[in-house]
Design a protein around this motif. Sequence first.
Motif, PDB file in Angstrom:
ATOM      1  N   GLY A  85      -3.595   0.902   6.907  1.00  0.00           N
ATOM      2  CA  GLY A  85      -3.535   2.327   7.204  1.00  0.00           C
ATOM      3  C   GLY A  85      -2.254   2.748   7.896  1.00  0.00           C
ATOM      4  O   GLY A  85      -1.626   3.732   7.531  1.00  0.00           O
ATOM      5  N   GLU A  86      -1.861   2.010   8.910  1.00  0.00           N
ATOM      6  CA  GLU A  86      -0.635   2.322   9.649  1.00  0.00           C
ATOM      7  C   GLU A  86      -0.189   1.085  10.420  1.00  0.00           C
ATOM      8  O   GLU A  86      -0.979   0.158  10.641  1.00  0.00           O
ATOM      9  N   PRO A  87       1.082   1.042  10.847  1.00  0.00           N
ATOM     10  CA  PRO A  87       1.602  -0.144  11.538  1.00  0.00           C
ATOM     11  C   PRO A  87       0.826  -0.541  12.790  1.00  0.00           C
ATOM     12  O   PRO A  87       0.707  -1.725  13.089  1.00  0.00           O
ATOM     13  N   THR A 146      -2.784   4.968   3.272  1.00  0.00           N
ATOM     14  CA  THR A 146      -1.838   4.880   4.395  1.00  0.00           C
ATOM     15  C   THR A 146      -1.603   6.257   5.032  1.00  0.00           C
ATOM     16  O   THR A 146      -1.708   7.293   4.359  1.00  0.00           O
ATOM     17  N   ALA A 147      -1.284   6.222   6.315  1.00  0.00           N
ATOM     18  CA  ALA A 147      -1.023   7.460   7.066  1.00  0.00           C
ATOM     19  C   ALA A 147       0.188   8.198   6.508  1.00  0.00           C
ATOM     20  O   ALA A 147       0.244   9.429   6.534  1.00  0.00           O
ATOM     21  N   ILE A 148       1.156   7.447   5.994  1.00  0.00           N
ATOM     22  CA  ILE A 148       2.379   8.057   5.469  1.00  0.00           C
ATOM     23  C   ILE A 148       2.072   8.929   4.265  1.00  0.00           C
ATOM     24  O   ILE A 148       2.486  10.096   4.183  1.00  0.00           O
ATOM     25  N   ILE A 149       1.328   8.382   3.299  1.00  0.00           N
ATOM     26  CA  ILE A 149       0.991   9.150   2.091  1.00  0.00           C
ATOM     27  C   ILE A 149       0.040  10.291   2.433  1.00  0.00           C
ATOM     28  O   ILE A 149       0.156  11.396   1.891  1.00  0.00           O
ATOM     29  N   ALA A 150      -0.898  10.058   3.354  1.00  0.00           N
ATOM     30  CA  ALA A 150      -1.804  11.132   3.767  1.00  0.00           C
ATOM     31  C   ALA A 150      -1.023  12.297   4.360  1.00  0.00           C
ATOM     32  O   ALA A 150      -1.331  13.466   4.111  1.00  0.00           O
ATOM     33  N   ALA A 151       0.020  11.997   5.135  1.00  0.00           N
ATOM     34  CA  ALA A 151       0.862  13.049   5.726  1.00  0.00           C
ATOM     35  C   ALA A 151       1.628  13.810   4.647  1.00  0.00           C
ATOM     36  O   ALA A 151       1.776  15.033   4.722  1.00  0.00           O
ATOM     37  N   ILE A 152       2.098  13.099   3.626  1.00  0.00           N
ATOM     38  CA  ILE A 152       2.816  13.758   2.532  1.00  0.00           C
ATOM     39  C   ILE A 152       1.874  14.658   1.739  1.00  0.00           C
ATOM     40  O   ILE A 152       2.239  15.777   1.341  1.00  0.00           O
ATOM     41  N   VAL A 153       0.641  14.205   1.515  1.00  0.00           N
ATOM     42  CA  VAL A 153      -0.363  15.040   0.838  1.00  0.00           C
ATOM     43  C   VAL A 153      -0.637  16.293   1.669  1.00  0.00           C
ATOM     44  O   VAL A 153      -0.753  17.400   1.133  1.00  0.00           O
ATOM     45  N   LEU A 154      -0.720  16.127   2.984  1.00  0.00           N
ATOM     46  CA  LEU A 154      -0.925  17.270   3.877  1.00  0.00           C
ATOM     47  C   LEU A 154       0.198  18.290   3.720  1.00  0.00           C
ATOM     48  O   LEU A 154      -0.051  19.506   3.675  1.00  0.00           O
ATOM     49  N   VAL A 155       1.430  17.815   3.636  1.00  0.00           N
ATOM     50  CA  VAL A 155       2.579  18.708   3.447  1.00  0.00           C
ATOM     51  C   VAL A 155       2.421  19.506   2.154  1.00  0.00           C
ATOM     52  O   VAL A 155       2.691  20.715   2.115  1.00  0.00           O
ATOM     53  N   ALA A 201       0.834  -1.213   0.000  1.00  0.00           N
ATOM     54  CA  ALA A 201       0.000   0.000   0.000  1.00  0.00           C
ATOM     55  C   ALA A 201       0.862   1.254   0.000  1.00  0.00           C
ATOM     56  O   ALA A 201       0.595   2.212  -0.743  1.00  0.00           O
ATOM     57  N   VAL A 202       1.908   1.264   0.823  1.00  0.00           N
ATOM     58  CA  VAL A 202       2.817   2.416   0.889  1.00  0.00           C
ATOM     59  C   VAL A 202       3.542   2.601  -0.437  1.00  0.00           C
ATOM     60  O   VAL A 202       3.670   3.721  -0.943  1.00  0.00           O
ATOM     61  N   LEU A 203       3.990   1.508  -1.038  1.00  0.00           N
ATOM     62  CA  LEU A 203       4.718   1.578  -2.306  1.00  0.00           C
ATOM     63  C   LEU A 203       3.826   2.083  -3.436  1.00  0.00           C
ATOM     64  O   LEU A 203       4.190   3.015  -4.168  1.00  0.00           O
ATOM     65  N   ILE A 204       2.653   1.478  -3.591  1.00  0.00           N
ATOM     66  CA  ILE A 204       1.745   1.853  -4.684  1.00  0.00           C
ATOM     67  C   ILE A 204       1.254   3.285  -4.520  1.00  0.00           C
ATOM     68  O   ILE A 204       1.245   4.074  -5.470  1.00  0.00           O
ATOM     69  N   ALA A 205       0.853   3.645  -3.284  1.00  0.00           N
ATOM     70  CA  ALA A 205       0.371   5.010  -3.038  1.00  0.00           C
ATOM     71  C   ALA A 205       1.484   6.026  -3.266  1.00  0.00           C
ATOM     72  O   ALA A 205       1.247   7.120  -3.796  1.00  0.00           O
ATOM     73  N   GLY A 206       2.713   5.665  -2.885  1.00  0.00           N
ATOM     74  CA  GLY A 206       3.850   6.564  -3.100  1.00  0.00           C
ATOM     75  C   GLY A 206       4.116   6.807  -4.573  1.00  0.00           C
ATOM     76  O   GLY A 206       4.386   7.945  -4.990  1.00  0.00           O
ATOM     77  N   LEU A 207       4.033   5.745  -5.378  1.00  0.00           N
ATOM     78  CA  LEU A 207       4.246   5.882  -6.826  1.00  0.00           C
ATOM     79  C   LEU A 207       3.136   6.717  -7.461  1.00  0.00           C
ATOM     80  O   LEU A 207       3.405   7.605  -8.282  1.00  0.00           O
ATOM     81  N   LEU A 228       2.208  15.039  20.627  1.00  0.00           N
ATOM     82  CA  LEU A 228       3.598  15.457  20.431  1.00  0.00           C
ATOM     83  C   LEU A 228       4.144  14.815  19.159  1.00  0.00           C
ATOM     84  O   LEU A 228       3.629  13.797  18.692  1.00  0.00           O
ATOM     85  N   ILE A 229       5.210  15.362  18.619  1.00  0.00           N
ATOM     86  CA  ILE A 229       5.750  14.895  17.336  1.00  0.00           C
ATOM     87  C   ILE A 229       6.117  13.410  17.338  1.00  0.00           C
ATOM     88  O   ILE A 229       5.780  12.693  16.382  1.00  0.00           O
ATOM     89  N   PRO A 230       6.787  12.861  18.377  1.00  0.00           N
ATOM     90  CA  PRO A 230       7.209  11.457  18.291  1.00  0.00           C
ATOM     91  C   PRO A 230       6.073  10.447  18.379  1.00  0.00           C
ATOM     92  O   PRO A 230       6.298   9.252  18.172  1.00  0.00           O
ATOM     93  N   GLY A 231       4.855  10.900  18.689  1.00  0.00           N
ATOM     94  CA  GLY A 231       3.767   9.977  18.977  1.00  0.00           C
ATOM     95  C   GLY A 231       3.238   9.171  17.814  1.00  0.00           C
ATOM     96  O   GLY A 231       2.661   8.110  18.012  1.00  0.00           O
ATOM     97  N   ASN A 232       3.416   9.666  16.588  1.00  0.00           N
ATOM     98  CA  ASN A 232       2.814   8.969  15.452  1.00  0.00           C
ATOM     99  C   ASN A 232       3.568   9.298  14.170  1.00  0.00           C
ATOM    100  O   ASN A 232       4.162  10.378  14.046  1.00  0.00           O
ATOM    101  N   ILE A 233       3.511   8.397  13.215  1.00  0.00           N
ATOM    102  CA  ILE A 233       4.240   8.563  11.954  1.00  0.00           C
ATOM    103  C   ILE A 233       3.838   9.833  11.197  1.00  0.00           C
ATOM    104  O   ILE A 233       4.705  10.564  10.707  1.00  0.00           O
ATOM    105  N   PRO A 234       2.531  10.159  11.061  1.00  0.00           N
ATOM    106  CA  PRO A 234       2.166  11.391  10.340  1.00  0.00           C
ATOM    107  C   PRO A 234       2.777  12.649  10.967  1.00  0.00           C
ATOM    108  O   PRO A 234       3.205  13.554  10.246  1.00  0.00           O
ATOM    109  N   ASN A 235       2.818  12.697  12.302  1.00  0.00           N
ATOM    110  CA  ASN A 235       3.420  13.846  12.991  1.00  0.00           C
ATOM    111  C   ASN A 235       4.885  14.001  12.601  1.00  0.00           C
ATOM    112  O   ASN A 235       5.361  15.102  12.308  1.00  0.00           O
ATOM    113  N   ILE A 236       5.601  12.876  12.630  1.00  0.00           N
ATOM    114  CA  ILE A 236       7.036  12.898  12.348  1.00  0.00           C
ATOM    115  C   ILE A 236       7.303  13.356  10.928  1.00  0.00           C
ATOM    116  O   ILE A 236       8.190  14.187  10.675  1.00  0.00           O
ATOM    117  N   ILE A 237       6.517  12.841   9.976  1.00  0.00           N
ATOM    118  CA  ILE A 237       6.701  13.205   8.560  1.00  0.00           C
ATOM    119  C   ILE A 237       6.384  14.674   8.335  1.00  0.00           C
ATOM    120  O   ILE A 237       7.177  15.421   7.748  1.00  0.00           O
TER     121      ILE A 237
END
Length: 338
Positions: free
Chosen positions: A152-154, A109-118, A62-68, A294-303
Amino acid sequence: MILGLTIVLVLVLFLPFTVKAVEHNLEVFLFIMGIAAAAISQVLDGELFIKALEDPIHITLAVLIAGLLFRWCQTPMEKGILGLSKAIPFRLFLALVVIILGLISSIITAIIAAIVLVVVVSVLRLDRKSEIRLVVLACFSIGLGAALTPIGEPLATITISKLNEDFFYLIKLIGSDVIPAVVIFGILAAILVNPKESNNGLNAGLQKESYKEIIIRSLKIYLFVMGLTLLGSGFEPFIEKYLLGLSPNLLYWINMISAILDNATLAAAEISPSMDAPTIKAILLGLIISGGMLIPGNIPNIIAAGKLNITSKEWARFGVPVGLITMVVYFIVILIFG
């Protein structure tokens, strides 16, 4: 055995937060700690290793396909975001950003959603205070929404794996709590974000990710979830001795430590198939709500914080009060409705 697992738990909880080398190589560290925990508990066999190899496949794909897809569609997406922000009332646009990213994070995934947010924040070019508030509220929403499916997330991946449940289990368990919260965070964005156009806001540069970056991120997620699977199985004796008898309400508040520690790691260490549904629900809600504080609490925060250069103090100033209020509200909901 318990002493060995206690030492591993202390290392897992505190080294990523205190040692930079561990923080920057978290996936490898958790993999090593997972092997150690499984070995100490004497459950490290071929069956567990195969399970650890299989569990990360879906979220990694999911992370790979959504990232591409995101890489290929980034330019038209940027134009669409800018056009939509001008075509509808701006506060409605802010609310929709938070709500839609929260809901679709369980699919993209939360990772791609965070990148879209950025990308959204970089395109809008608002004042720094407004953008930080938008990012924090959106990350709360993404963290909640991404927990609804195992891709969605780990945290969701490892929970489904440990409980051996089907794809839709988490939607049925916490969907009625999470979806209204996502909508509420969207409404809060419309109310609390007071946008002023500015060139001094957050900016991530908007350069496209390379294929190498996308592949490396996917491999890191694979190793991360693999480590969590081993860690979760290794901690079963610890869970049975210390956590199974605790009140769900107590576990809910204990999991506020998710604000400073990755919530997927805590889920791997805490959740057991021996627990009943109310206990699992309390653990998950405590983890995913406080994970946004706080930032370390979740992957979207960190990204998002990393790409937009948001400081820990800036995040905490807004994230902690929002998180505490949300924790209290949901504690009341749990007390009333169970």
